[in-house]
Design a protein around this motif. Structure first.
Motif, PDB file in Angstrom:
ATOM      1  N   LEU A  75       0.825  -1.200   0.000  1.00 49.35           N
ATOM      2  CA  LEU A  75       0.000   0.000   0.000  1.00 49.35           C
ATOM      3  C   LEU A  75       0.869   1.264   0.000  1.00 49.35           C
ATOM      4  CD1 LEU A  75      -2.727   1.378   0.135  1.00 49.35           C
ATOM      5  CD2 LEU A  75      -2.733   1.019   2.615  1.00 49.35           C
ATOM      6  N   ARG A  79       0.542   4.142  -2.776  1.00 48.77           N
ATOM      7  CA  ARG A  79       0.261   5.539  -2.440  1.00 48.77           C
ATOM      8  C   ARG A  79       1.361   6.464  -2.946  1.00 48.77           C
ATOM      9  NH1 ARG A  79      -2.067   4.565   3.707  1.00 48.77           N
ATOM     10  NH2 ARG A  79      -4.283   4.425   3.127  1.00 48.77           N
ATOM     11  N   ASP A 147      -5.836  -7.752  -1.032  1.00 48.93           N
ATOM     12  CA  ASP A 147      -5.842  -6.315  -1.337  1.00 48.93           C
ATOM     13  C   ASP A 147      -6.661  -5.989  -2.580  1.00 48.93           C
ATOM     14  OD1 ASP A 147      -4.151  -7.471  -3.137  1.00 48.93           O
ATOM     15  OD2 ASP A 147      -2.477  -6.095  -2.835  1.00 48.93           O
ATOM     16  N   GLU A 179      -4.549  -4.433   6.960  1.00 45.96           N
ATOM     17  CA  GLU A 179      -3.757  -3.736   5.944  1.00 45.96           C
ATOM     18  C   GLU A 179      -4.182  -4.154   4.542  1.00 45.96           C
ATOM     19  OE1 GLU A 179      -1.967  -1.302   6.638  1.00 45.96           O
ATOM     20  OE2 GLU A 179      -1.775  -1.543   8.806  1.00 45.96           O
ATOM     21  N   ARG A 182      -7.288  -2.134   3.861  1.00 46.98           N
ATOM     22  CA  ARG A 182      -6.926  -0.741   3.559  1.00 46.98           C
ATOM     23  C   ARG A 182      -6.440  -0.618   2.115  1.00 46.98           C
ATOM     24  NH1 ARG A 182      -4.382  -0.324   9.176  1.00 46.98           N
ATOM     25  NH2 ARG A 182      -5.812   1.005  10.342  1.00 46.98           N
ATOM     26  N   SER A 183      -5.652  -1.592   1.684  1.00 49.03           N
ATOM     27  CA  SER A 183      -5.140  -1.562   0.319  1.00 49.03           C
ATOM     28  C   SER A 183      -6.268  -1.747  -0.695  1.00 49.03           C
ATOM     29  CB  SER A 183      -4.078  -2.655   0.150  1.00 49.03           C
ATOM     30  OG  SER A 183      -3.454  -2.552  -1.106  1.00 49.03           O
ATOM     31  N   HIS A 187      -7.378   0.966  -3.605  1.00 48.04           N
ATOM     32  CA  HIS A 187      -7.458   0.660  -5.040  1.00 48.04           C
ATOM     33  C   HIS A 187      -8.867   0.898  -5.577  1.00 48.04           C
ATOM     34  CE1 HIS A 187      -3.422  -0.833  -5.635  1.00 48.04           C
ATOM     35  NE2 HIS A 187      -3.520  -1.606  -4.573  1.00 48.04           N
TER      36      HIS A 187
END
Length: 477
Positions: A75, A79, A147, A179, A182-183, A187
């Motif tokens: 991630l 970012r 993710d 995590e 979050r990823s 996306h």
């Protein structure tokens, strides 16, 4: 077959590649044929063992932390690339390509075989939903979503559903790594989805809609709305005829608790449950949790299942290492030696379970399965009409980054799924002959390299991953 693809796509060391490749075009010996074409794989005993609960609990926590670390790094790369105006997938490909030879975290789309299978299941669900009394969205549970590798497929399917049936797609993304969620969320925002305002989300839940009300009952502590656990950053997203809800699970939760929480207060099942590559392969066997118990639980909350499972053709060296540790544990009665072995064995307590090492240093738990075992466990779990196909032969990353490798992979799969083993061997022979400018006749052989005793034997010989599909008997009555 993967080595032939290396040749066809320009391996850096062509002489070494040729040395590795040529045995593939030699006939199998009797031992290999008797073993289902897996003579080069590990020879598994029936060594299954019990490890202290404290060791198992610590191992589970360590695995979740390892996934968090890897997804967090991915991630960060994405970012940073977004800030530079670069494509996030390219940045992750570069990052994971340097740190992990498999490069799987950098793959942000499904394989062609996965796409065909998923789209067929969604169309089937749409036809079934259209025959109902009231219009509704097609619902999908992405179990172990990671993710968001399926995000692009969801966007494609949502567009197709709307154009063909006037229906939207609703996906619940479940994961034990915050995590990873979050990823996935990041996306999805990059793809154009937007956060649903709090008022609209609360209104959906208050109306008790099955499409919206897939959250957990309050008395289940193991799973929660990810945005309540991880902050408001992970709220529901919607757009492009697609709705995404995020659910954060507990790596130590039991199978029944997970299924009950995902089902929530809605009696209607998910139309499709997708278990992406390696999710069940990453789940250990614990007193309250196992791949088999999860499948049985998912049969109670989903009409259709699609699972992508790792075969015995992956990480052969690591499989052998962990099997040797289990044998050593079983053969000794010395408490000191067993205490020394237990943390090294960790969660790899049963045949074909192991840890493989990635370039960032983490040891990741995994487990392989045969074709016969995969179809049997789906049947026992409550799924009927079980079908199996080859997901891939060549590495996922190579399929998505090397067009020639992708074409070769698809062509060999088509031939083998038709049981045209001689056609597949001819194709591979031509690839080698062309790569080394040798006459095709030099590669002629009287025996076939593929074991065509049965479809399962053949698939197990070549597949890196299987795709298994079944329909829940509980919802087929």
């Amino acid at each position: 077959v993967a080595r032939v693809a290396q040749l066809a796509t320009g391996a850096p060391d062509r002489l070494r590649a040729m040395t590795l490749c040529m045995p593939l075009l030699q006939p199998l010996d009797g031992a290999a044929s008797a073993a289902g074409g897996q003579a080069n794989g590990p020879r598994h005993g029936e060594c299954e063992m019990e490890v202290a609960s404290g060791v198992l609990k610590a191992s589970v926590q360590k695995q979740v932390a390892a996934y968090d670390a890897r997804f967090r790094k991915g991630l960060e790369e994405a970012r940073a690339a977004s800030g530079r105006g670069s494509e996030t997938a390219t940045a992750q490909a570069e990052a994971f390509g340097r740190r992990d030879a498999t490069g799987v975290e950098a793959v942000h789309d499904v394989m062609p075989t996965e796409r065909e299978t998923f789209e067929a299941l969604v169309r089937e669900a749409a036809v079934e939903a259209a025959a109902g009394s009231s219009p509704r969205a097609v619902s999908v549970l992405d179990f172990g979503c990671g993710d968001g590798r399926y995000l692009r497929q969801y966007l494609r399917s949502a567009e197709t559903l709307w154009e063909a049936y006037g229906m939207e797609l609703h996906v619940v993304a479940y994961e034990v790594s915050v995590e990873a969620l979050r990823s996935f969320h990041f996306h999805a925002l990059q793809a154009g989805l937007q956060g649903v305002p709090d008022a609209l989300e609360a209104d959906d839940r208050s109306q008790g809609s099955c499409d919206a009300d897939v959250g957990p009952p309050r008395n289940v502590r193991h799973i929660g709305d990810a945005h309540h656990v991880a902050g408001r950053e992970l709220r529901r997203l919607a757009g492009c005829r697609l709705t995404l809800d995020f659910r954060l699970g507990d790596g130590e939760a039991g199978s029944k608790d997970v299924a009950a929480a995902l089902r929530g207060r809605c009696d209607a099942p998910f139309d499709v449950v997708v278990i992406g590559w390696g999710t069940l392969s990453s789940i250990p066997r614990l007193p309250h949790l196992s791949p088999e118990s999860l499948l049985a639980a998912l049969a109670g909350i989903g009409r259709r299942l699609m699972n992508v499972a790792s075969t015995t053709n992956n990480h052969i060296k690591f499989q052998r290492q962990c099997e040797a540790r289990r044998r050593a544990y079983a053969e000794t009665t010395d408490p000191a030696i067993r205490a020394w072995l237990e943390p090294k064995i960790g969660l790899a307590t049963f045949p074909r379970s192991y840890y493989y090492k990635v370039n960032t240093g983490e040891l990741m738990f995994y487990a392989a399965i045969t074709a016969d075992e995969e179809t049997k466990r789906l049947d026992v779990a409550g799924f009927g009409d079980v079908r199996l196909r080859i997901c891939n032969i060549i590495n996922f990353f190579d399929i998505q980054t090397k067009p020639r490798a992708a074409r070769l992979n698809a062509a060999v799969i088509r031939l083998l799924e038709r049981r045209d083993v001689w056609g597949a061997q001819l194709l591979l022979s031509r690839a080698v002959a062309k790569a080394f400018k040798r006459p095709l006749g030099d590669l002629r052989t009287a025996s076939c390299v593929f074991d065509n005793a049965s479809a399962h034997t053949l698939f197990g010989q070549v597949a890196r991953y299987f795709i298994s599909v079944g329909r829940s008997r509980a919802w087929s009555r």
